[in-house]
Design a protein around this motif. Structure first.
Motif, PDB file in Angstrom:
ATOM      1  N   ASP A   1      45.187  33.719  28.703  1.00 29.05           N
ATOM      2  CA  ASP A   1      44.124  32.988  29.394  1.00 29.05           C
ATOM      3  C   ASP A   1      43.220  33.896  30.215  1.00 29.05           C
ATOM      4  O   ASP A   1      42.230  33.437  30.767  1.00 29.05           O
ATOM      5  N   ARG A   2      43.545  35.179  30.304  1.00 31.92           N
ATOM      6  CA  ARG A   2      42.816  36.102  31.172  1.00 31.92           C
ATOM      7  C   ARG A   2      41.902  37.009  30.340  1.00 31.92           C
ATOM      8  O   ARG A   2      42.304  37.545  29.311  1.00 31.92           O
ATOM      9  N   TYR A   3      40.690  37.173  30.837  1.00 32.14           N
ATOM     10  CA  TYR A   3      39.702  38.058  30.218  1.00 32.14           C
ATOM     11  C   TYR A   3      39.250  39.067  31.257  1.00 32.14           C
ATOM     12  O   TYR A   3      39.082  38.735  32.429  1.00 32.14           O
ATOM     13  N   ILE A   4      39.033  40.317  30.798  1.00 33.00           N
ATOM     14  CA  ILE A   4      38.707  41.404  31.721  1.00 33.00           C
ATOM     15  C   ILE A   4      37.460  42.137  31.221  1.00 33.00           C
ATOM     16  O   ILE A   4      37.313  42.394  30.030  1.00 33.00           O
ATOM     17  N   GLY A   5      36.593  42.483  32.150  1.00 33.96           N
ATOM     18  CA  GLY A   5      35.402  43.256  31.832  1.00 33.96           C
ATOM     19  C   GLY A   5      35.053  44.175  32.990  1.00 33.96           C
ATOM     20  O   GLY A   5      35.689  44.135  34.045  1.00 33.96           O
ATOM     21  N   GLN A   6      34.032  44.988  32.792  1.00 30.30           N
ATOM     22  CA  GLN A   6      33.652  45.987  33.792  1.00 30.30           C
ATOM     23  C   GLN A   6      32.156  45.885  34.070  1.00 30.30           C
ATOM     24  O   GLN A   6      31.340  45.967  33.156  1.00 30.30           O
ATOM     25  N   LEU A   7      31.799  45.725  35.341  1.00 30.86           N
ATOM     26  CA  LEU A   7      30.403  45.759  35.770  1.00 30.86           C
ATOM     27  C   LEU A   7      30.035  47.194  36.124  1.00 30.86           C
ATOM     28  O   LEU A   7      30.795  47.860  36.834  1.00 30.86           O
ATOM     29  N   PRO A   8      28.894  47.692  35.656  1.00 28.97           N
ATOM     30  CA  PRO A   8      28.510  49.070  35.980  1.00 28.97           C
ATOM     31  C   PRO A   8      28.141  49.257  37.453  1.00 28.97           C
ATOM     32  O   PRO A   8      28.254  50.351  37.989  1.00 28.97           O
ATOM     33  N   GLU A   9      27.703  48.180  38.122  1.00 24.64           N
ATOM     34  CA  GLU A   9      27.329  48.277  39.534  1.00 24.64           C
ATOM     35  C   GLU A   9      27.536  46.928  40.203  1.00 24.64           C
ATOM     36  O   GLU A   9      27.677  45.907  39.534  1.00 24.64           O
ATOM     37  N   ALA A  10      27.562  46.932  41.502  1.00 28.49           N
ATOM     38  CA  ALA A  10      27.816  45.700  42.260  1.00 28.49           C
ATOM     39  C   ALA A  10      26.672  44.705  42.072  1.00 28.49           C
ATOM     40  O   ALA A  10      25.511  45.081  41.946  1.00 28.49           O
TER      41      ALA A  10
END
Length: 182
Positions: A122-131
């Motif tokens: 149920d969990r998905y993960i991603g990365q933001l390059p900046e706030a």
């Protein structure tokens, strides 16, 4: 009586004040024309018919998400930039697309792909390059078979604040549904 000799106009203060005001007005007008010509307004569309068809397609995608009982809760980690999303409902795609859309500035839009966790389905993960902070339209897209569903809401985005998608009624869907019934 002979006329008194007066000094020439350019030696008086008031003509220079008037000329200064006129010159300032011309300079500011030219500056405003430059700003208007240089800054394109990205909020205006030329093709309203196509925009209306797009809204209808968006409502269909949002209705599919409602039929699948989808809700999502996302958090943004300020330090690492990680986006963690928990998805509940009847759809488990391998990846999701998340768009954080600024209502007024397209250059502040952020698009990222969230991958499903191998240990927690149920969990998905991603990365933001900046706030990212401030008011945003949060769009979450996923696939169910050959159809695409969509969760879309306006949220205040900040680190540590949980974003809840799918917990509000679909705006505009009631009116369109009533028109289709007639």
């Amino acid at each position: 009586m002979p006329a008194a000799a007066s000094s020439p106009w350019y030696k008086h203060l008031w003509p220079w004040i008037i000329i200064g005001m006129l010159a300032t007005s011309v300079a500011l007008t030219m500056h405003m024309v430059f700003i208007a010509a240089d800054g394109q307004d990205t909020l205006v569309t030329d093709n309203y018919y196509e925009a209306g068809k797009g809204i209808s397609r968006s409502l269909d995608r949002e209705r599919l998400a409602k039929d699948l009982h989808l809700e999502a809760r996302a958090t943004l980690d300020e330090v690492t930039g990680e986006v963690s999303l928990l998805l509940s409902g009847d759809s488990r795609p391998d990846s999701l697309e998340m768009n954080l859309i600024s209502p007024t500035q397209a250059d502040k839009d952020r698009h990222l792909t969230l991958k499903r966790s191998p240990t927690e389905p149920d969990r998905y993960i991603g990365q933001l390059p900046e706030a990212v902070e401030g008011r945003r339209f949060v769009e979450l897209l996923g696939a169910q078979g050959d159809q695409t569903w969509r969760l879309f809401e306006e949220e205040k985005v900040a680190a540590g604040i949980e974003l809840k998608l799918g917990d509000e009624p679909i705006p505009g869907a009631e009116e369109q549904h009533a028109q289709e019934q007639q």
